[in-house]
Scaffold this motif. Structure first.
Motif, PDB file in Angstrom:
ATOM      1  N   PRO A   1       4.017  50.786 -25.771  1.00  8.20           N
ATOM      2  CA  PRO A   1       2.611  51.069 -26.098  1.00  8.20           C
ATOM      3  C   PRO A   1       2.467  52.049 -27.258  1.00  8.20           C
ATOM      4  O   PRO A   1       1.575  51.896 -28.100  1.00  8.20           O
ATOM      5  CB  PRO A   1       2.054  51.645 -24.790  1.00  8.20           C
TER       6      PRO A   1
ATOM      7  N   SER B   1       0.710  51.448 -30.931  1.00  6.00           N
ATOM      8  CA  SER B   1      -0.389  52.307 -31.357  1.00  6.00           C
ATOM      9  C   SER B   1      -0.056  53.084 -32.627  1.00  6.00           C
ATOM     10  O   SER B   1      -0.787  53.025 -33.623  1.00  6.00           O
ATOM     11  CB  SER B   1      -0.751  53.273 -30.227  1.00  6.00           C
ATOM     12  N   GLN B   2       1.045  53.795 -32.613  1.00  4.64           N
ATOM     13  CA  GLN B   2       1.353  54.710 -33.705  1.00  4.64           C
ATOM     14  C   GLN B   2       1.930  54.008 -34.933  1.00  4.64           C
ATOM     15  O   GLN B   2       1.552  54.307 -36.072  1.00  4.64           O
ATOM     16  CB  GLN B   2       2.339  55.776 -33.220  1.00  4.64           C
TER      17      GLN B   2
ATOM     18  N   GLY C   1      -0.190  50.058 -35.255  1.00  2.36           N
ATOM     19  CA  GLY C   1      -1.624  50.274 -35.389  1.00  2.36           C
ATOM     20  C   GLY C   1      -2.009  51.248 -36.480  1.00  2.36           C
ATOM     21  O   GLY C   1      -2.943  51.003 -37.253  1.00  2.36           O
ATOM     22  N   GLN C   2      -1.283  52.362 -36.599  1.00  2.00           N
ATOM     23  CA  GLN C   2      -1.648  53.421 -37.536  1.00  2.00           C
ATOM     24  C   GLN C   2      -0.737  53.494 -38.761  1.00  2.00           C
ATOM     25  O   GLN C   2      -1.064  54.172 -39.743  1.00  2.00           O
ATOM     26  CB  GLN C   2      -1.632  54.771 -36.823  1.00  2.00           C
TER      27      GLN C   2
END
Length: 493
Positions: free
Chosen positions: A381, A385-386, A389-390
């Motif tokens: 996860p 996310s990091q 996603g980012q």
């Protein structure tokens, strides 16, 4: 007598596994290496989402079969205008979502326009943003007009993120998915298993399986023990090549090799120094002995990649090795780029066997050319996310398993932050035509451009090994897209 007592437990275990395969005709237990972060493919690109949901819970207008061929699904027929701008779909009658909502043109319109909206988090929003308008001549006919010709549009309507959703369920699909598929969501015990049950109101052919349980088992040894004990019936994409020998000559289990759009890369953050310098990216590529890496990680059973295209893809072209292993030249390139020995970099990797093993070896290779590398294990996860996603990372090892996904190198934003006007122009010309020969030629040029720019270090592609009970029929052994469709799976005595 002592010998008999010694082997009796093994015989009981073997007979139990045989009885389970022969007598249990309507349940199935499948092992997966990664637990999905959620269950809405229109909001996340994790392969694990598709493995559970593709054509099981959710369905699209069209689908891919096991050979990667586009087939009808919710749309029984379609027509494309000669100029490539108009797509007309005829929907099946009497199709309902799991919440009772009927499938109509309006639900298709809701789903596709939502996917392409400026606020959309759909992984492939660019595809749906090509839509200029959707109109509904009647409830069972969908008229889609594109802004411009987009040659991949029909193919990408078969992807996970093109699922047609019930407007009433959109907000809850991450944890309680609702679709039109042959199975409905049962329960999800995080960290352990997820269960689907047969949809008694399914509009298509009735599934033979009454229930399916996906068990999350990342440890290959535990997974192999569960397979040998009959606790698992199948494990697609078994994560450890060296353990496969445990299944050799097993009377109840077989290992089947299939194709897989697997593209392992060392992703580099092109906006961060020093990766914004082509010479540094070239140096990193030449510092890694990829042949030795393949031998160590995949026992030599893999193919070197020179660009972002799997060898099984029809548009794949074999390219020369532009950056062969040459640590001396790698050091010279770093010096030319002004990179002094001792530069500190971080290499993050998700909890997957090939990523961990590759990262450890890559770190050692890079240290040999004067780069200090810190290995950073990241839970799945957090990786999504990091990093994905980012885009907050230096380097990461990951495999892209989406089919024919070279267009991600023109996506904005994309986690490795590659931008090329040349590639952008090639992709625009590629999507503007439906001519197969021209598309293939342009695809070859895109692959060549990536091999020159080396935005990421292209590592290897491996085949797909599925372990399954010999009585189980209809399970995909090829994986043309992230999915494990179970509507046609059955037990054979």
């Amino acid at each position: 007598m002592k010998t008999l007592l010694t082997i009796l437990p093994f015989l009981v275990m073997s007979l139990t596994g045989f009885t389970r395969a022969a007598d249990t005709r309507d349940t199935l237990s499948i092992g997966l290496a990664i637990e999905p972060p959620g269950l809405d493919p229109t909001r996340g690109s994790s392969e694990a989402i598709g493995m559970v949901t593709y054509n099981n819970i959710y369905e699209g207008l069209v689908r891919l079969d096991e050979q990667g061929v586009i087939k009808p699904l919710l749309a029984q027929d379609w027509n494309i205008s000669p100029d490539g701008l108009i797509y007309d779909f005829a929907l099946h009658e009497n199709v309902h979502f799991h919440d009772g909502t009927p499938l109509t043109c309006e639900t298709v319109k809701f789903s596709l326009l939502r996917a392409g909206a400026s606020s959309s988090t759909n992984p492939d929003r660019n595809t749906f943003s090509q839509i200029a308008d959707i109109s509904c001549p009647d409830s069972l006919h969908v008229h889609i007009r594109l802004q411009r010709p987009y040659g991949s549009f029909l193919y990408q309507l078969a992807w996970n993120d093109a699922a047609i959703l019930s407007p009433a369920s959109g907000a809850q699909n991450i944890s309680h998915p609702v679709g039109t598929g042959p199975f409905v969501f049962g329960e999800w015990q995080r960290g352990d298993h997820l269960t689907l049950t047969r949809n008694p109101e399914y509009w298509g052919a009735r599934p033979a399986l009454r229930s399916v349980t996906f068990r999350f088992m990342p440890d290959p040894l535990s997974a192999s023990n569960a397979l040998l004990a009959g606790e698992l019936d199948a494990y697609p994409s078994f994560p450890s090549r060296e353990i496969l020998s445990r299944f050799a000559n097993n009377p109840q289990l077989e290992v089947v090799r299939g194709s897989f759009p697997f593209k392992a890369i060392l992703a580099l953050n092109n906006t961060r120094r020093p990766f914004n310098d082509l010479r540094v990216r070239q140096a990193i590529a030449q510092a890694i002995d990829r042949k030795a890496l393949i031998q160590a990680v995949a026992e030599g059973d893999a193919k070197l990649l020179q660009s972002h295209m799997a060898p099984d893809d029809p548009d794949y072209v074999a390219l020369p090795d532009r950056y062969p292993y040459d640590p001396d030249h790698a050091r010279a390139l770093l010096k030319e780029a002004g990179i002094a020995p001792g530069l500190h970099l971080t290499l993050a990797f998700p909890p997957i066997g090939y990523a961990r093993d590759s990262s450890e070896l890559i770190a050692a290779y890079l240290e040999q050319i004067g780069l200090n590398v810190t290995l950073q294990p990241v839970e799945w996860p957090a990786w999504l996310s990091q990093i994905y996603g980012q885009g907050a990372f230096d380097m990461t090892v990951i495999a892209h398993t989406e089919p024919h996904d070279i267009a991600i190198y023109d996506r904005t934003p994309v986690y490795f932050h590659y931008h090329s006007p040349v590639f952008h122009d090639l992709l625009g010309r590629y999507e503007a035509t439906a001519d197969p020969a021209l598309r293939h030629a342009l695809s070859a040029q895109m692959q060549t451009q990536l091999s020159q720019d080396e935005p990421n270090v292209f590592l290897f592609s491996i085949p797909r090994e599925t372990v399954l009970n010999r009585h189980l029929k209809g399970l995909w052994t090829n994986q043309p897209i992230a999915g494990c469709p179970l509507g046609s799976v059955f037990w054979q005595p």
